[in-house]
Motif scaffolding. Structure first.
Motif, PDB file in Angstrom:
ATOM      1  N   LEU A   1       0.823  -1.215   0.000  1.00  0.00           N
ATOM      2  CA  LEU A   1       0.000   0.000   0.000  1.00  0.00           C
ATOM      3  C   LEU A   1       0.855   1.263   0.000  1.00  0.00           C
ATOM      4  N   ASP A   2       1.928   1.245   0.786  1.00  0.00           N
ATOM      5  CA  ASP A   2       2.821   2.405   0.828  1.00  0.00           C
ATOM      6  C   ASP A   2       3.619   2.528  -0.465  1.00  0.00           C
TER       7      ASP A   2
ATOM      8  N   SER B   1       2.630   7.156  -6.677  1.00  0.00           N
ATOM      9  CA  SER B   1       1.664   8.154  -7.143  1.00  0.00           C
ATOM     10  C   SER B   1       1.882   9.535  -6.520  1.00  0.00           C
ATOM     11  N   SER B   2       2.874   9.671  -5.653  1.00  0.00           N
ATOM     12  CA  SER B   2       3.127  10.942  -4.970  1.00  0.00           C
ATOM     13  C   SER B   2       4.292  11.678  -5.621  1.00  0.00           C
TER      14      SER B   2
ATOM     15  N   GLN C   1       2.603   1.815  -3.396  1.00  0.00           N
ATOM     16  CA  GLN C   1       1.673   2.422  -4.353  1.00  0.00           C
ATOM     17  C   GLN C   1       1.533   3.925  -4.089  1.00  0.00           C
ATOM     18  N   ARG C   2       1.456   4.293  -2.814  1.00  0.00           N
ATOM     19  CA  ARG C   2       1.348   5.714  -2.452  1.00  0.00           C
ATOM     20  C   ARG C   2       2.592   6.485  -2.877  1.00  0.00           C
ATOM     21  N   VAL C   3       3.770   5.871  -2.717  1.00  0.00           N
ATOM     22  CA  VAL C   3       5.022   6.531  -3.092  1.00  0.00           C
ATOM     23  C   VAL C   3       5.063   6.759  -4.600  1.00  0.00           C
TER      24      VAL C   3
ATOM     25  N   LEU D   1       7.149  11.573   2.742  1.00  0.00           N
ATOM     26  CA  LEU D   1       5.877  10.879   2.889  1.00  0.00           C
ATOM     27  C   LEU D   1       5.894  10.099   4.198  1.00  0.00           C
TER      28      LEU D   1
END
Length: 89
Positions: free
Chosen positions: A59-60, A66-67, A62-64, A72
């Motif tokens: 999950l992280d 897209s950021s 994926q967040r990285v 973060l």
């Protein structure tokens, strides 16, 4: 409540009875071990090393991706931290 949670994360671990706060994961950051990790490889308490990478929770990760932010705060603990230890066998 959120403000109190953020304050808690900034406390030193000794003040929170060992509950971890923020740990800045920065490549090439000096680190040391707080307990004996591997006697065979000579990684004892207070052994120094360098943080060279980490394995993020999916999950992280994926967040990285897209950021676009330079920093973060992770939602999950990384699965592994990779540390280079000089003179380790």
């Amino acid at each position: 409540l959120d403000k109190r949670r953020e304050t808690w994360l900034r406390y030193h671990d000794k003040r929170t009875c060992g509950i971890l706060g923020f740990f800045p994961c920065v490549r090439d950051m000096p680190v040391y071990f707080t307990e004996t990790a591997d006697r065979e490889r000579k990684i004892f308490k207070h052994t120094r090393g360098t943080l060279v990478g980490w394995e993020l929770h999916p999950l992280d990760a994926q967040r990285v991706q897209s950021s676009s932010s330079a920093e973060l705060v992770l939602a999950e603990t990384p699965g592994f931290l990779f540390v280079r230890v000089p003179n380790a066998t």
